[in-house]
Structures are given as structure tokens and as C-alpha cells.
Design a protein around this motif. Structure first.
Motif, PDB file in Angstrom:
ATOM      1  N   ILE A   1       0.842  -1.205   0.000  1.00 31.44           N
ATOM      2  CA  ILE A   1       0.000   0.000   0.000  1.00 31.44           C
ATOM      3  C   ILE A   1       0.877   1.255   0.000  1.00 31.44           C
ATOM      4  N   ILE A   2       1.919   1.261   0.832  1.00 33.32           N
ATOM      5  CA  ILE A   2       2.837   2.401   0.891  1.00 33.32           C
ATOM      6  C   ILE A   2       3.525   2.606  -0.454  1.00 33.32           C
ATOM      7  N   LEU A   3       3.937   1.527  -1.091  1.00 34.11           N
ATOM      8  CA  LEU A   3       4.571   1.609  -2.411  1.00 34.11           C
ATOM      9  C   LEU A   3       3.627   2.256  -3.426  1.00 34.11           C
ATOM     10  N   ASN A   4       2.361   1.849  -3.417  1.00 33.70           N
ATOM     11  CA  ASN A   4       1.389   2.417  -4.357  1.00 33.70           C
ATOM     12  C   ASN A   4       1.088   3.884  -4.054  1.00 33.70           C
ATOM     13  N   ILE A   5       1.053   4.240  -2.784  1.00 29.72           N
ATOM     14  CA  ILE A   5       0.844   5.644  -2.417  1.00 29.72           C
ATOM     15  C   ILE A   5       2.009   6.490  -2.941  1.00 29.72           C
ATOM     16  N   LYS A   6       3.250   6.001  -2.763  1.00 28.86           N
ATOM     17  CA  LYS A   6       4.423   6.714  -3.280  1.00 28.86           C
ATOM     18  C   LYS A   6       4.339   6.856  -4.797  1.00 28.86           C
ATOM     19  N   PHE A   7       3.968   5.764  -5.465  1.00 27.79           N
ATOM     20  CA  PHE A   7       3.872   5.770  -6.930  1.00 27.79           C
ATOM     21  C   PHE A   7       2.895   6.835  -7.414  1.00 27.79           C
ATOM     22  N   TYR A   8       1.678   6.824  -6.858  1.00 28.03           N
ATOM     23  CA  TYR A   8       0.667   7.786  -7.290  1.00 28.03           C
ATOM     24  C   TYR A   8       1.013   9.218  -6.872  1.00 28.03           C
ATOM     25  N   ALA A   9       1.629   9.377  -5.708  1.00 27.68           N
ATOM     26  CA  ALA A   9       2.020  10.722  -5.256  1.00 27.68           C
ATOM     27  C   ALA A   9       3.061  11.321  -6.204  1.00 27.68           C
ATOM     28  N   ILE A  10       4.048  10.522  -6.590  1.00 25.79           N
ATOM     29  CA  ILE A  10       5.067  11.007  -7.526  1.00 25.79           C
ATOM     30  C   ILE A  10       4.427  11.393  -8.849  1.00 25.79           C
ATOM     31  N   CYS A  11       3.537  10.548  -9.346  1.00 23.47           N
ATOM     32  CA  CYS A  11       2.879  10.823 -10.635  1.00 23.47           C
ATOM     33  C   CYS A  11       2.004  12.069 -10.566  1.00 23.47           C
ATOM     34  N   ILE A  12       1.258  12.220  -9.505  1.00 28.41           N
ATOM     35  CA  ILE A  12       0.341  13.364  -9.377  1.00 28.41           C
ATOM     36  C   ILE A  12       1.113  14.662  -9.144  1.00 28.41           C
ATOM     37  N   LEU A  13       2.073  14.623  -8.223  1.00 23.31           N
ATOM     38  CA  LEU A  13       2.818  15.840  -7.888  1.00 23.31           C
ATOM     39  C   LEU A  13       3.665  16.364  -9.039  1.00 23.31           C
ATOM     40  N   THR A  14       4.080  15.474  -9.937  1.00 22.81           N
ATOM     41  CA  THR A  14       4.885  15.909 -11.088  1.00 22.81           C
ATOM     42  C   THR A  14       4.046  15.988 -12.360  1.00 22.81           C
ATOM     43  N   LEU A  15       2.744  15.876 -12.213  1.00 28.32           N
ATOM     44  CA  LEU A  15       1.824  15.914 -13.356  1.00 28.32           C
ATOM     45  C   LEU A  15       2.176  14.862 -14.409  1.00 28.32           C
ATOM     46  N   GLY A  16       2.669  13.714 -13.949  1.00 23.69           N
ATOM     47  CA  GLY A  16       2.987  12.602 -14.840  1.00 23.69           C
ATOM     48  C   GLY A  16       4.370  12.646 -15.455  1.00 23.69           C
ATOM     49  N   LEU A  17       5.118  13.726 -15.227  1.00 21.22           N
ATOM     50  CA  LEU A  17       6.445  13.835 -15.825  1.00 21.22           C
ATOM     51  C   LEU A  17       7.426  12.809 -15.253  1.00 21.22           C
ATOM     52  N   ALA A  18       7.240  12.434 -14.009  1.00 26.34           N
ATOM     53  CA  ALA A  18       8.140  11.460 -13.382  1.00 26.34           C
ATOM     54  C   ALA A  18       7.571  10.040 -13.441  1.00 26.34           C
ATOM     55  N   TYR A  19       6.589   9.829 -14.302  1.00 26.55           N
ATOM     56  CA  TYR A  19       5.973   8.506 -14.422  1.00 26.55           C
ATOM     57  C   TYR A  19       7.000   7.405 -14.694  1.00 26.55           C
ATOM     58  N   PRO A  20       7.943   7.578 -15.628  1.00 21.65           N
ATOM     59  CA  PRO A  20       8.928   6.510 -15.860  1.00 21.65           C
ATOM     60  C   PRO A  20       9.747   6.167 -14.609  1.00 21.65           C
ATOM     61  N   TRP A  21      10.135   7.171 -13.841  1.00 26.04           N
ATOM     62  CA  TRP A  21      10.895   6.915 -12.611  1.00 26.04           C
ATOM     63  C   TRP A  21      10.027   6.204 -11.577  1.00 26.04           C
ATOM     64  N   ALA A  22       8.785   6.654 -11.445  1.00 28.03           N
ATOM     65  CA  ALA A  22       7.873   6.026 -10.484  1.00 28.03           C
ATOM     66  C   ALA A  22       7.594   4.578 -10.879  1.00 28.03           C
ATOM     67  N   LEU A  23       7.427   4.338 -12.165  1.00 28.73           N
ATOM     68  CA  LEU A  23       7.152   2.987 -12.649  1.00 28.73           C
ATOM     69  C   LEU A  23       8.329   2.059 -12.384  1.00 28.73           C
ATOM     70  N   CYS A  24       9.533   2.528 -12.648  1.00 28.43           N
ATOM     71  CA  CYS A  24      10.716   1.711 -12.386  1.00 28.43           C
ATOM     72  C   CYS A  24      10.863   1.429 -10.892  1.00 28.43           C
ATOM     73  N   MET A  25      10.593   2.425 -10.055  1.00 28.82           N
ATOM     74  CA  MET A  25      10.643   2.240  -8.602  1.00 28.82           C
ATOM     75  C   MET A  25       9.646   1.155  -8.182  1.00 28.82           C
ATOM     76  N   LYS A  26       8.450   1.226  -8.736  1.00 31.18           N
ATOM     77  CA  LYS A  26       7.402   0.275  -8.383  1.00 31.18           C
ATOM     78  C   LYS A  26       7.765  -1.144  -8.811  1.00 31.18           C
ATOM     79  N   TYR A  27       8.246  -1.303 -10.051  1.00 34.38           N
ATOM     80  CA  TYR A  27       8.595  -2.640 -10.529  1.00 34.38           C
ATOM     81  C   TYR A  27       9.800  -3.211  -9.802  1.00 34.38           C
ATOM     82  N   LYS A  28      10.782  -2.379  -9.476  1.00 32.82           N
ATOM     83  CA  LYS A  28      11.940  -2.877  -8.724  1.00 32.82           C
ATOM     84  C   LYS A  28      11.503  -3.436  -7.372  1.00 32.82           C
ATOM     85  N   ALA A  29      10.631  -2.708  -6.680  1.00 35.42           N
ATOM     86  CA  ALA A  29      10.149  -3.159  -5.373  1.00 35.42           C
ATOM     87  C   ALA A  29       9.249  -4.389  -5.511  1.00 35.42           C
ATOM     88  N   GLN A  30       8.384  -4.374  -6.502  1.00 30.53           N
ATOM     89  CA  GLN A  30       7.437  -5.482  -6.692  1.00 30.53           C
ATOM     90  C   GLN A  30       8.159  -6.775  -7.094  1.00 30.53           C
TER      91      GLN A  30
END
Length: 116
Positions: A25-54
Motif C-alpha cells: 500500500i505504501i509503495l502504491n501511495i508513493k507511486f501515485y504521489a510522484i505521478c500526481i505531484l509531477t503531473l505525470g512527468l516522473a511517471y517513468p521513474w515512479a514505474l521503475c521504482m514500483k517494478y523494482k520493489a514489486q
């Protein structure tokens, strides 16, 4: 009574996901927070962070997975895919999902794999 296929396959193939619900849950909150706060510009970084952890918590047939994708590489693909989507009036979006799966799969290895 027949066992769940989850339990049956976990025992038979030694395949499982060992991440805790709270951490997931914490991982998903971080993922969505990064995407929302950067207006999707950091989506590739957030996605890589999520897949590495998953994938760090995923074991298939007794072998732990490892995600080796580089967000800098993904951003190049991402920008190109968006450009093609705009040029084709959204038609290329159909292909983007497949390209994304191909990129994710190409950057997923078993943890014990020797990298060159």
C-alpha cells in the motif's frame, strides 16, 4: 475439500509473492504521489521504482525476480510513444501498452543471472 490453486502452486512450484500488504500500500501511495505531484512527468521513474520493489518480492519456481529497467531509457521510449500517439491522433496508444509490456519483460531477469 480442494486446496486453493494459490496454495497448491506455491507448494508445487515454489512460486510466491512475499511483500506485506502494508508495504504494498505504501509503495502504491508513493507511486501515485510522484505521478500526481509531477503531473505525470516522473511517471517513468515512479514505474521503475514500483517494478523494482514489486519484482524484488516475487519468486517464480524458486528464483527471485529482479527488475533492471533504467528510467532514463524508459523516458526516451515514453516521449517517442507520446509523439507518435499525437501524430496518429491517438491510434498509436493501442500499441503503447504492448510496447510497455515488451520493455518491462525485456528488463526483468532472475536475481542470480550474471549480467555482462
Amino acid at each position: 475439500m480442494k486446496q486453493s490453486t494459490i496454495i497448491e502452486h506455491k507448494k508445487k512450484y515454489d512460486s510466491y509473492f512475499d511483500k506485506k500488504v502494508k508495504d504494498y500500500i505504501i509503495l502504491n501511495i508513493k507511486f501515485y504521489a510522484i505521478c500526481i505531484l509531477t503531473l505525470g512527468l516522473a511517471y517513468p521513474w515512479a514505474l521503475c521504482m514500483k517494478y523494482k520493489a514489486q519484482y524484488h518480492h516475487t519468486v517464480i519456481c524458486g528464483k527471485r525476480l529482479k527488475f533492471i529497467g533504467d528510467p532514463r531509457e524508459l523516458i526516451c521510449h515514453w516521449l517517442w510513444w507520446w509523439f507518435l500517439s499525437i501524430v496518429t491522433f491517438g491510434i498509436f496508444v493501442i500499441v503503447v501498452d504492448i510496447r510497455m509490456e515488451q520493455w518491462i519483460t525485456a528488463n526483468t531477469i532472475f536475481e542470480d543471472t550474471q549480467m555482462e
